[in-house]
Scaffold this active site. Structure first.
Site, PDB file in Angstrom:
ATOM      1  CE  LYS A   6      -3.727  -2.470   2.261  1.00  0.00           C
ATOM      2  NZ  LYS A   6      -4.450  -2.803   3.491  1.00  0.00           N
ATOM      3  CD  GLN A  37      -3.173  -4.442   6.561  1.00  0.00           C
ATOM      4  OE1 GLN A  37      -3.118  -3.475   5.811  1.00  0.00           O
ATOM      5  NE2 GLN A  37      -3.681  -5.601   6.168  1.00  0.00           N
ATOM      6  CG  ASP A  82      -9.943  -0.908   4.563  1.00  0.00           C
ATOM      7  OD1 ASP A  82      -9.657  -0.994   3.354  1.00  0.00           O
ATOM      8  OD2 ASP A  82      -9.265  -1.409   5.469  1.00  0.00           O
TER       9      ASP A  82
END
Ligand code: ADP
Length: 286
Positions: free
Chosen positions: A52, A96, A122
């Site tokens: 990322k 994460q 997300d």
């Protein structure tokens, strides 16, 4: 033999679009900044975060990584998430997953909901999931968008298509089912306790598999000419990376299929970048 959906090259085009948007923002004096929070030292998570970071840097997005040890207190994590969420210089915040259970217990959604929904790249906050369920997309989970993009690269109009979604996780299965429903597909969600999975999949025009189980989808479960989207990423004991589909035997039956690696993985990262830019725009009224 099926058309192989080249996630890498689709992702490349999307990443070029993002880079152009970032340049435009910079030309107006703006700066797009993204923060990732990594708790513990899970090697797979470290690789995902590094990927990322690389993708952000290539697109001109500032990437800031915050790491906490697996021994940290729950409150250290919530304080950090709240601080990043309130920082006007940061436009996207990502936690994460998975977070070590000794830190988070069963309070993952409590922590995720501390993220400002406009920074929730997300798409995991109640607000963004609720918007998606209501048919109005806010920031939508990156993998779900990757799946839709892959499908639309070979079948632009999903109206009336019969989709079977295998997997109902909060991060993949559920948002994907909702996003495809919003595109007028008829979606059946299957999961671990579904009986006669093959009975469902054999009638599907499109099968999306996100179950974390190698070889789950076999050739006899697939209608000839179906579109197959494989979200699984499994590491076999011999080190090979495979999806959830028995690719070798399913591909000859399918109209189109995504490979693993090189399918949904790169698209997920591309949509993370897109979401970061979308988040910047939301926060700046653009
Ligand atoms: P991910 O985050 O990749 O979606 P999870 O492990 O959170 O993975 O979720 C896996 C999902 O796949 C669950 O919804 C589970 O019910 C489903 N699943 C796992 N194995 C099977 C199976 N054999 N048949 C159907 N669904 C399955």
């Amino acid at each position: 033999m099926a058309q192989i959906i080249d996630g890498k090259s689709l992702a490349m085009a999307l990443r070029d679009e993002v880079a152009a948007s970032v340049l435009e923002i910079q030309a107006r004096g703006g700066r797009v900044r993204f923060a990732a929070v990594l708790v513990g030292d899970n090697p797979a998570s470290q690789i995902y975060v590094r990927n990322k970071q690389r993708a952000c840097e290539k697109a001109g997005i500032d990437f800031v990584l915050y790491t906490l040890p697996a021994t940290c207190q729950y409150k250290e994590l919530t304080d950090l998430i709240q601080r990043l969420s309130a920082d006007s210089q940061i436009h996207g915040v990502l936690l994460q997953l998975p977070v070590p259970p000794e830190v988070i217990g069963n309070r993952l959604s409590e922590v995720l909901n501390l993220i400002d929904p406009r920074k929730d790249v997300d798409g995991l906050t109640i607000t963004n999931l609720g918007l998606l369920a209501g048919g109005n997309n806010g920031l939508v989970a990156c993998t779900a968008q990757g799946v839709l993009h892959a499908v639309q690269s070979v079948c632009p109009d999903l109206t009336g298509k019969k989709v079977v979604m295998i997997g109902r996780s909060q991060i993949v299965g559920r948002p994907t089912a909702l996003l495809l429903t919003n595109q007028n597909a008829t979606v059946t969600v299957c999961h671990r306790l579904t009986q006669n999975l093959g009975e469902h999949t054999r009638t599907a025009d499109i099968i999306v598999v996100a179950a974390g189980s190698p070889q789950l989808l076999t050739a006899e479960m697939v209608k000839p000419g179906a579109i197959i989207i494989d979200v699984g990423i499994n590491r076999l004991p011999d080190g090979r990376l495979v999806g959830d589909v028995d690719f070798e035997n399913v591909a000859p039956q399918a109209a189109a299929i995504t490979p693993v690696p090189g399918g949904i993985g790169p698209l997920t990262i591309a949509f993370l970048l897109k979401n970061i830019v979308a988040a910047y725009r939301l926060q700046n009224g653009l």
